[in-house]
Design a protein around this motif. Sequence first.
Motif, PDB file in Angstrom:
ATOM      1  N   GLU A 190      24.747 -16.234 -13.313  1.00  0.00           N
ATOM      2  CA  GLU A 190      24.857 -16.053 -14.765  1.00  0.00           C
ATOM      3  C   GLU A 190      24.442 -14.646 -15.163  1.00  0.00           C
ATOM      4  O   GLU A 190      25.091 -14.004 -16.001  1.00  0.00           O
ATOM      5  N   ASN A 191      23.375 -14.152 -14.571  1.00  0.00           N
ATOM      6  CA  ASN A 191      22.916 -12.799 -14.872  1.00  0.00           C
ATOM      7  C   ASN A 191      23.941 -11.764 -14.420  1.00  0.00           C
ATOM      8  O   ASN A 191      24.194 -10.775 -15.121  1.00  0.00           O
ATOM      9  N   ALA A 192      24.545 -11.988 -13.241  1.00  0.00           N
ATOM     10  CA  ALA A 192      25.566 -11.062 -12.744  1.00  0.00           C
ATOM     11  C   ALA A 192      26.776 -11.030 -13.671  1.00  0.00           C
ATOM     12  O   ALA A 192      27.376  -9.964 -13.900  1.00  0.00           O
ATOM     13  N   ILE A 207      38.476  -7.365 -12.850  1.00  0.00           N
ATOM     14  CA  ILE A 207      38.768  -8.233 -11.709  1.00  0.00           C
ATOM     15  C   ILE A 207      37.473  -8.803 -11.140  1.00  0.00           C
ATOM     16  O   ILE A 207      37.372  -9.995 -10.857  1.00  0.00           O
ATOM     17  N   ARG A 208      36.474  -7.950 -10.991  1.00  0.00           N
ATOM     18  CA  ARG A 208      35.207  -8.417 -10.432  1.00  0.00           C
ATOM     19  C   ARG A 208      34.570  -9.461 -11.345  1.00  0.00           C
ATOM     20  O   ARG A 208      33.974 -10.425 -10.864  1.00  0.00           O
ATOM     21  N   LEU A 209      34.693  -9.280 -12.644  1.00  0.00           N
ATOM     22  CA  LEU A 209      34.169 -10.267 -13.588  1.00  0.00           C
ATOM     23  C   LEU A 209      34.848 -11.614 -13.390  1.00  0.00           C
ATOM     24  O   LEU A 209      34.192 -12.663 -13.367  1.00  0.00           O
ATOM     25  N   ARG A 210      36.168 -11.585 -13.238  1.00  0.00           N
ATOM     26  CA  ARG A 210      36.896 -12.836 -13.053  1.00  0.00           C
ATOM     27  C   ARG A 210      36.493 -13.522 -11.744  1.00  0.00           C
ATOM     28  O   ARG A 210      36.377 -14.756 -11.690  1.00  0.00           O
ATOM     29  N   VAL A 211      36.259 -12.727 -10.701  1.00  0.00           N
ATOM     30  CA  VAL A 211      35.810 -13.290  -9.426  1.00  0.00           C
ATOM     31  C   VAL A 211      34.451 -13.965  -9.600  1.00  0.00           C
ATOM     32  O   VAL A 211      34.217 -15.080  -9.108  1.00  0.00           O
ATOM     33  N   LEU A 212      33.547 -13.315 -10.316  1.00  0.00           N
ATOM     34  CA  LEU A 212      32.226 -13.892 -10.572  1.00  0.00           C
ATOM     35  C   LEU A 212      32.338 -15.191 -11.370  1.00  0.00           C
ATOM     36  O   LEU A 212      31.653 -16.172 -11.071  1.00  0.00           O
ATOM     37  N   GLN A 213      33.193 -15.186 -12.380  1.00  0.00           N
ATOM     38  CA  GLN A 213      33.353 -16.390 -13.194  1.00  0.00           C
ATOM     39  C   GLN A 213      33.942 -17.538 -12.372  1.00  0.00           C
ATOM     40  O   GLN A 213      33.532 -18.693 -12.527  1.00  0.00           O
ATOM     41  N   SER A 264      40.404 -12.541 -22.050  1.00  0.00           N
ATOM     42  CA  SER A 264      41.829 -12.715 -21.727  1.00  0.00           C
ATOM     43  C   SER A 264      42.341 -11.583 -20.841  1.00  0.00           C
ATOM     44  O   SER A 264      43.097 -11.806 -19.892  1.00  0.00           O
ATOM     45  N   LYS A 265      41.925 -10.362 -21.140  1.00  0.00           N
ATOM     46  CA  LYS A 265      42.352  -9.219 -20.337  1.00  0.00           C
ATOM     47  C   LYS A 265      41.857  -9.351 -18.903  1.00  0.00           C
ATOM     48  O   LYS A 265      42.565  -9.019 -17.949  1.00  0.00           O
ATOM     49  N   ALA A 266      40.616  -9.842 -18.740  1.00  0.00           N
ATOM     50  CA  ALA A 266      40.059 -10.017 -17.398  1.00  0.00           C
ATOM     51  C   ALA A 266      40.860 -11.055 -16.614  1.00  0.00           C
ATOM     52  O   ALA A 266      41.141 -10.883 -15.427  1.00  0.00           O
ATOM     53  N   VAL A 267      41.254 -12.141 -17.285  1.00  0.00           N
ATOM     54  CA  VAL A 267      42.022 -13.207 -16.630  1.00  0.00           C
ATOM     55  C   VAL A 267      43.374 -12.687 -16.173  1.00  0.00           C
ATOM     56  O   VAL A 267      43.796 -12.893 -15.025  1.00  0.00           O
ATOM     57  N   GLU A 295      42.238  -6.767  -3.667  1.00  0.00           N
ATOM     58  CA  GLU A 295      41.369  -5.667  -4.064  1.00  0.00           C
ATOM     59  C   GLU A 295      40.134  -6.169  -4.800  1.00  0.00           C
ATOM     60  O   GLU A 295      39.031  -5.641  -4.605  1.00  0.00           O
ATOM     61  N   GLU A 296      40.307  -7.194  -5.650  1.00  0.00           N
ATOM     62  CA  GLU A 296      39.141  -7.696  -6.387  1.00  0.00           C
ATOM     63  C   GLU A 296      38.135  -8.332  -5.446  1.00  0.00           C
ATOM     64  O   GLU A 296      36.921  -8.242  -5.659  1.00  0.00           O
ATOM     65  N   ARG A 297      38.622  -8.961  -4.373  1.00  0.00           N
ATOM     66  CA  ARG A 297      37.700  -9.550  -3.408  1.00  0.00           C
ATOM     67  C   ARG A 297      37.007  -8.464  -2.585  1.00  0.00           C
ATOM     68  O   ARG A 297      35.833  -8.602  -2.230  1.00  0.00           O
ATOM     69  N   ILE A 298      37.711  -7.408  -2.300  1.00  0.00           N
ATOM     70  CA  ILE A 298      37.093  -6.277  -1.603  1.00  0.00           C
ATOM     71  C   ILE A 298      35.966  -5.699  -2.453  1.00  0.00           C
ATOM     72  O   ILE A 298      34.864  -5.435  -1.964  1.00  0.00           O
ATOM     73  N   GLN A 299      36.236  -5.518  -3.728  1.00  0.00           N
ATOM     74  CA  GLN A 299      35.230  -4.938  -4.620  1.00  0.00           C
ATOM     75  C   GLN A 299      34.055  -5.879  -4.849  1.00  0.00           C
ATOM     76  O   GLN A 299      32.965  -5.446  -5.231  1.00  0.00           O
TER      77      GLN A 299
END
Length: 565
Positions: free
Chosen positions: A304-306, A330-336, A366-369, A392-396
């Motif tokens: 949640e903090n991340a 992309i990284r935000l979406r991966v975290l979510q 929405s943009k992140a999704v 790429e998002e998984r790499i990051q």
Amino acid sequence: MTQEQRDGLNDAALALTEPIIEDLLKDISRRIKKAGAITDTAEYEIYRVQALGESKEAMAEAIARQLEISEEVIDSLLDYVVDNSARFEDNEYLQQLSEGYAEVMKTRTAEQLKDLWATAPDGKTVPIQDAYAKALDFAFRQTATGALDLNTAIRRAVGPLAKRGLRTIEQKNGRSVGIEYACRRYLMDQMGQLDNAIQQQNHDRLGCDGWEISAHAACAPDHEPIQGRQFTDEEFEALNASLQRPIGRLNCRHVADPVLIGVDTPVYSDEELTQMAADNEKGVTYNGKHYTLYGAGQEQAAIENAIRQMRRQVLADEESGSDDLQKHQIRLRVLQSEYSRFCRATGRRTRTERLYTAGFGRSQASKAVWTYRRNAVSDVQIQGHTLYSVTEERIQAVPKPFFQGLSNKANEQAQEYARQVLRRVQNQKLGTEAIVDFTADGHARYTIGGSGKMQVASPELSAPYYSLHNHASNDILSPEDVQRLIRRPNMKGLGAVGHAGALYTCEKVYGYDQERANRWLQSLKKKYPLYKGDTDDLEKALAQRIAFAEELRRDGAKYGLVFSG
């Protein structure tokens, strides 16, 4: 108050500082972007003075607005505590007590909000005003000298501020904590003290001679042995003085109720308390890693903090026009997605109220999704296992390892090695394995296996080194991985880089002995003879393999092998 009521107060207190963070982050991002475009030193110095003056005013306005809200919140929190804690008619002393606490809390909360610290581009934690000035200077100096282009300078200047959320407070012990955490903990401590004071009145009024500590599931290890137990006044006073986190303080969810020793029956029997502890220890398993129920709650809070930090980073990228915006979306979406998977797999409730980030609305979400979907590729299911494709998002999303034998700078380089391992197999047939062997001084050697072949070997280096390889399944280190580490004297640490962004490591530390570690490994091989799948009962073989890997992680420290991830 009950534990549930305390949780509700915790969430209410969390919202006190978010709007300030939004205002400051946007203001600083915008001004650094403007400062980076000025190339004349004299003009820049004039601009810097004006910008700092305006920024002080902007910060003062943001804090003033939130203090008005905070005062209302604090009043309502106090009313809530008194209404839910007092089990006797209000009296004049109680009113004086709550009023006194209200004034103290408002004053201290105002001090907390004004005492904002942040991380400057050089990594040092300084007062927010100094961090702002340093960020302006850094962006100007790098662009004026041609060392960095404008966008890179902005990214490096704003990045540390956004990562820390412009809300880091340096404590006396040298540890940095978030401004929300500091304010929330102070408020909750004060609420706990008020509740304790009211309970003390109950205690004295009823002629009690002891206290009973409440009990709840998923208890923290330091409080589990004492929850649900009764103590005399003297015992309770000595116990509370000995605890690092006194009852009702420092985010403790327990409360102490006054009792008559020998008269009042404990709420929970010994059998019920034992069962609570057993259930906590049984916990849950996610991605091959075991968590106690308490540990699962801590992991949920960390994700949640991340998410909140990454949302702030996206806001800063939007304001400054950073080229990293898409990467962070992309990284935000991966975290979510990871948060949803974790909660679903462990049976925990998703806490959307804990994900709230001021200024982050539906547009950013929405943009992140959509950014994530444009970059996503299909994964493959094989015999109940998921083999993840590399994106790429998984790499990051791959985190920085924390090998104890490496410096912070070398660990940062190791993070890049891990990402390069994934890039080496990104366009290969799914299942292709790659290895990077590297030394502390920066020497690196990559080895790629045959197409689709889920194993690859590389010769040992003659100097101390570390090794990273990819796991398409995103799973923890296998028994074969640990065996490879033990058998190679010069290999000091090893890691598995998951295709979905996970990173699991094992490292030899002080106390490691190769012969002793090898004997332990051989004994586990005998304990789990089917772990390699030499049977028609694939389900049993898989169960043994998982148990083998988990026992390695659980007991590795006894043999000088430290696991992480």
